[in-house]
Structure formats: structure tokens, C-alpha cells
Design an enzyme around this catalytic site. Sequence first.
Site, PDB file in Angstrom:
ATOM      1  N   ASP A  51     -10.925 -41.302  89.157  1.00 51.31           N
ATOM      2  CA  ASP A  51      -9.835 -40.349  89.319  1.00 51.31           C
ATOM      3  C   ASP A  51      -8.986 -40.818  90.487  1.00 51.31           C
ATOM      4  OD1 ASP A  51      -9.530 -37.194  88.192  1.00 51.31           O
ATOM      5  OD2 ASP A  51      -8.391 -37.660  90.010  1.00 51.31           O
ATOM      6  N   ASP A  77      -5.717 -45.219  90.536  1.00 48.71           N
ATOM      7  CA  ASP A  77      -4.618 -44.835  89.664  1.00 48.71           C
ATOM      8  C   ASP A  77      -4.609 -45.851  88.525  1.00 48.71           C
ATOM      9  OD1 ASP A  77      -2.244 -44.414  88.347  1.00 48.71           O
ATOM     10  OD2 ASP A  77      -0.983 -44.421  90.130  1.00 48.71           O
ATOM     11  N   VAL A  78      -5.048 -45.447  87.348  1.00 48.85           N
ATOM     12  CA  VAL A  78      -5.221 -46.402  86.259  1.00 48.85           C
ATOM     13  C   VAL A  78      -3.915 -46.768  85.562  1.00 48.85           C
ATOM     14  CG1 VAL A  78      -7.654 -45.911  85.824  1.00 48.85           C
ATOM     15  CG2 VAL A  78      -5.901 -44.525  84.705  1.00 48.85           C
ATOM     16  N   SER A 155      -4.133 -35.734  71.405  1.00 48.41           N
ATOM     17  CA  SER A 155      -3.771 -34.320  71.319  1.00 48.41           C
ATOM     18  C   SER A 155      -3.280 -34.031  69.913  1.00 48.41           C
ATOM     19  CB  SER A 155      -2.670 -33.983  72.326  1.00 48.41           C
ATOM     20  OG  SER A 155      -2.128 -32.691  72.081  1.00 48.41           O
ATOM     21  N   TYR A 167       5.650 -35.955  75.218  1.00 45.06           N
ATOM     22  CA  TYR A 167       4.191 -35.812  75.139  1.00 45.06           C
ATOM     23  C   TYR A 167       3.695 -36.114  73.725  1.00 45.06           C
ATOM     24  CZ  TYR A 167      -0.416 -33.579  75.525  1.00 45.06           C
ATOM     25  OH  TYR A 167      -1.758 -33.327  75.520  1.00 45.06           O
ATOM     26  N   LYS A 171       1.173 -39.196  72.511  1.00 49.31           N
ATOM     27  CA  LYS A 171      -0.117 -38.960  71.864  1.00 49.31           C
ATOM     28  C   LYS A 171      -0.149 -39.561  70.455  1.00 49.31           C
ATOM     29  CE  LYS A 171      -2.045 -36.915  75.322  1.00 49.31           C
ATOM     30  NZ  LYS A 171      -3.157 -37.566  76.050  1.00 49.31           N
ATOM     31  N   VAL A 200      -7.045 -26.219  74.155  1.00 50.99           N
ATOM     32  CA  VAL A 200      -8.249 -25.991  74.949  1.00 50.99           C
ATOM     33  C   VAL A 200      -7.858 -25.405  76.306  1.00 50.99           C
ATOM     34  CG1 VAL A 200     -10.172 -27.155  76.092  1.00 50.99           C
ATOM     35  CG2 VAL A 200      -9.522 -27.813  73.767  1.00 50.99           C
TER      36      VAL A 200
END
Length: 266
Positions: A51, A77-78, A155, A167, A171, A200
Amino acid sequence: MSEPESAASELGLDGRVAIVTGGGARGFEIGNGRAAAILLARAGAAVVVVDRDADASQRTVEMIEGEGGSAVPFAADVTDESACEALRSMVTGELGPPQVLVNNVGIGAAGTVLQTDPAVWERVMNTNVTSMYLTSRALIPAMAEAGGAIVNIGSISAIRPKGNTAYSTSKGAVIALTQAMAVDHAEAGIRVNAVMPGPVFTPMVNGPNMTPQVREQRKNASALRIEGSPWDIGHAVTFLASNHARYITGQALVVDGGVTLRSPER
């Protein structure tokens, strides 16, 4: 033909090295990444909790260790290629080849193409798609030594968009990336699947606008009329990472209580 004993009797995750990106969460709340990390540890995996918030990563590790599990934190930070390379070096040097990678990092953004600033578009794509590319690119060579499983978190917005174009597009790209990687790396014994969560209830969505009324509407959007939790996503991840999913690759598993089966107006 009898079922292989390893698949019939256990998940096959005991002793495996599993990496979960976005494995922290706010405080001691449970998000999708933290739930996945805890459940993989309960299945016997040694979990690397990644993280960008070092404190959040450490809290997840403490929660796992409090249950007797094995975990180590890694702050990164990936979306940064060098950070992903550093992650690979740490894991392979200290724990050995990884067998499980969960790409969970993601952010949201509302708005149409006309309403979305180019900088926001770039940030969403970089966080939701490029991070998966960079992390996978860094770790697949090490995973190929022993095979394994990659699980990407997408998502249902990819297949049911609604006012969040950047977004939804990101996805959708997760599905395409998952399928391409599944084909590209099958010969190395690496399975690649995606989990597609519905509405969720996570710390990320639990903001000022999440009133009891909105939460009830989200719950009733599902055919089952129940609220999804990060544990539902974590269990799906654990299944796809396990030997029980040994014949599954390139799939996008929808976990939404039937939301996508219902008309948006219902």
C-alpha cells in the site's frame, strides 16, 4: 476419473507467497484488499501487503499476525515502475518466488467524457490499469519459476456503466488485460482472472454522501436484496488464487448479488 487430492482436500495456498496491492484500508476498517490479504493468510499464504500508505499496510499486517498468520508490509506506489521493481527485489530476495498476485489498486471518478478533465482521465487510467501492467510486468518473470495465479480487481461498471465514463473505461480495460495475460502466460503455468465487484460497502464508498437511504438503495439494487461486503470479494479472490480454480483462466467473475441481472429502473 478421480479428482486430484490436492484440489479436493485443500486450497493449496499453504506456504505460498501472495502479494496484495492496495492491501491497506482506513483505520481498522475492511476494504477489498485487506479482506483478500486476511483470507489468503488464513489459507496459509505468506502475504506481502502493499500500500502507498505505510501505516495502512502495517495495520493489515498486524491484523493478520494477530490471527497467527504470516505477513509483511511494503509501502509502494504501484503506478511507479521503480517501486514495482523494488517490490520484486524484496519479495524474491526475502521470501522467494511469488505464486499469487492480487492487483487491487483503484480509484473512482464520476462524469461523462465532456465532464472529465484530461488530468482526471489520466490519473484514473494510470491508477486502475497501468498499475496492474507495471506490477504484473515486474513480477511475472519471478512467478513463472513456479507458476501461480494473478487476480485483477475490476468492477461491474465495465459492463454496466452509469455516469462514470473514465472509471468504466478503465475497468473495461482490466477485463481485456486479464484475458490477454491469461493467453500470454498460460505456458508459464500462470492463470489470470478478474473479480468484478458490484456495489460493495467499503471504506472507499463510505463517505459523506453515503446516507442510510443511499445504502439501502444500493442493497436493494441486487436481486438477492443483500449488501455486499469486502469479505465477499476476498473469498472470490481466494478461490481464484487456489487450486480449486486450477482450470479457470481469463475469466471475469461478477460478484454483485445479481445487480447486473436487474433493470437499472427496478
